[in-house]
Write a protein that holds these residues in place. Sequence first.
Motif, PDB file in Angstrom:
ATOM      1  N   ALA A  40       0.873  -1.179   0.000  1.00  0.00           N
ATOM      2  CA  ALA A  40       0.000   0.000   0.000  1.00  0.00           C
ATOM      3  C   ALA A  40       0.906   1.223   0.000  1.00  0.00           C
ATOM      4  O   ALA A  40       1.072   1.903   1.031  1.00  0.00           O
ATOM      5  N   SER A  41       1.482   1.518  -1.147  1.00  0.00           N
ATOM      6  CA  SER A  41       2.516   2.545  -1.237  1.00  0.00           C
ATOM      7  C   SER A  41       1.970   3.960  -1.118  1.00  0.00           C
ATOM      8  O   SER A  41       2.723   4.890  -0.807  1.00  0.00           O
ATOM      9  N   THR A  42       0.661   4.156  -1.358  1.00  0.00           N
ATOM     10  CA  THR A  42       0.085   5.503  -1.313  1.00  0.00           C
ATOM     11  C   THR A  42      -0.796   5.723  -0.088  1.00  0.00           C
ATOM     12  O   THR A  42      -1.444   6.763   0.011  1.00  0.00           O
ATOM     13  N   ALA A  43      -0.833   4.774   0.829  1.00  0.00           N
ATOM     14  CA  ALA A  43      -1.662   4.916   2.029  1.00  0.00           C
ATOM     15  C   ALA A  43      -1.030   5.898   3.002  1.00  0.00           C
ATOM     16  O   ALA A  43       0.153   6.247   2.897  1.00  0.00           O
ATOM     17  N   VAL A  86       6.066  -2.327 -11.050  1.00  0.00           N
ATOM     18  CA  VAL A  86       6.951  -1.198 -11.382  1.00  0.00           C
ATOM     19  C   VAL A  86       6.297  -0.285 -12.407  1.00  0.00           C
ATOM     20  O   VAL A  86       6.236   0.940 -12.232  1.00  0.00           O
ATOM     21  N   SER A  87       5.785  -0.863 -13.491  1.00  0.00           N
ATOM     22  CA  SER A  87       5.261  -0.050 -14.587  1.00  0.00           C
ATOM     23  C   SER A  87       3.984   0.695 -14.207  1.00  0.00           C
ATOM     24  O   SER A  87       3.726   1.791 -14.723  1.00  0.00           O
ATOM     25  N   ALA A 119       4.989   8.109  -9.092  1.00  0.00           N
ATOM     26  CA  ALA A 119       5.834   8.116  -7.897  1.00  0.00           C
ATOM     27  C   ALA A 119       6.727   9.352  -7.909  1.00  0.00           C
ATOM     28  O   ALA A 119       7.341   9.696  -8.925  1.00  0.00           O
ATOM     29  N   ALA A 120       6.779  10.060  -6.782  1.00  0.00           N
ATOM     30  CA  ALA A 120       7.569  11.282  -6.685  1.00  0.00           C
ATOM     31  C   ALA A 120       9.056  10.949  -6.687  1.00  0.00           C
ATOM     32  O   ALA A 120       9.489   9.977  -6.058  1.00  0.00           O
ATOM     33  N   ASP A 121       9.841  11.769  -7.397  1.00  0.00           N
ATOM     34  CA  ASP A 121      11.286  11.558  -7.452  1.00  0.00           C
ATOM     35  C   ASP A 121      11.890  11.634  -6.050  1.00  0.00           C
ATOM     36  O   ASP A 121      11.610  12.565  -5.285  1.00  0.00           O
ATOM     37  N   GLY A 122      12.718  10.654  -5.740  1.00  0.00           N
ATOM     38  CA  GLY A 122      13.393  10.637  -4.452  1.00  0.00           C
ATOM     39  C   GLY A 122      12.558  10.117  -3.303  1.00  0.00           C
ATOM     40  O   GLY A 122      13.069   9.994  -2.183  1.00  0.00           O
ATOM     41  N   SER A 123      11.292   9.815  -3.538  1.00  0.00           N
ATOM     42  CA  SER A 123      10.433   9.326  -2.468  1.00  0.00           C
ATOM     43  C   SER A 123      10.736   7.862  -2.171  1.00  0.00           C
ATOM     44  O   SER A 123      11.358   7.151  -2.965  1.00  0.00           O
ATOM     45  N   PHE A 163      12.403   0.792  -7.549  1.00  0.00           N
ATOM     46  CA  PHE A 163      13.726   0.380  -8.018  1.00  0.00           C
ATOM     47  C   PHE A 163      14.181  -0.890  -7.311  1.00  0.00           C
ATOM     48  O   PHE A 163      14.860  -1.741  -7.901  1.00  0.00           O
ATOM     49  N   SER A 164      13.790  -1.043  -6.052  1.00  0.00           N
ATOM     50  CA  SER A 164      14.126  -2.273  -5.329  1.00  0.00           C
ATOM     51  C   SER A 164      13.421  -3.476  -5.946  1.00  0.00           C
ATOM     52  O   SER A 164      13.990  -4.568  -6.027  1.00  0.00           O
TER      53      SER A 164
END
Length: 291
Positions: free
Chosen positions: A57-60, A246-247, A253-257, A264-265
């Motif tokens: 849940a990357s945006t929670a 990923v796609s 996804a915000a840069d550097g977040s 990338f992982s």
Amino acid sequence: MKNKKQLLEHVIHGIFLILGLITVGCVLVITVYLIISGIPAIREIGLTDFLFGKVWASTAAEPYYGILPFILTSIYGTAGAILIGVPIGFLNAVYLAKLAHPKVKSVIHGAVSLLAGIPSVVYGLVGMMVLVPAIRILFDVPDGASLLAAIIVLAVMILPSIINVSLTALESVPKEYEDASLALGATPIETYFRVSVPAAKSGIAASVVLGVGRAIGEAMAVMMVAGNAANMPSLFESVRFLTTAVSSEMSYAADGSLQMQALFSIALVLFLFIMLINATLNFFLKRDQEK
């Protein structure tokens, strides 16, 4: 004249060496870049939580970055595609190489080559419009976009690689091997499967490696037929592969977040999977050749 030939040989050798080094350099650059970009997220999330966590849940408000569903889905999807695609492709290659009439071989081989040239998005579109509704009706499930649909699409997509490479390997087997087997009283079918196929084993194995790489690395077609939901893998439920994870999120996804770093992982994990599969198959091939 002799000096000119030697000079030309050295130049050609140098060109090939440079091209080989460029290939190795590209692999090293990709490897280093993925490691540098992916390790920070793994450190922050924790290796165990990242690899074995069941919730993504990357945006929670309180994000979770567990990729176990993606890993298992990729493994099951690739394994299912291989179980379906390899026998079909292998038997097709044997038929084309040894049994088919030249005119039939020409038609089928042309169709296989055409299949190889179809863009993956077309596979996904056909699967979404034809296969997904068929699965929904046939198995009476709420939604046909599922792991089963992805397996079938991937199985079709890997067929050209398996057929073409296996066909080339079988056609390169010296005819003397088959003549000797037939002279000893073996039937043509016995000769093909007990003499020709073992002699072409390395080429057939290479076709399987290419098929695995195509299946585990596909994104667009899988995204269109699998539903793209971060669920634990189930045959008739919407799932998400490592590639589609990923796609599907990279665009927003915000840069550097941490989310970007986690993506990338995931790419790093996928890259290591492919490297491990190739290394394992090459190990067994070399061991068999030494024997």
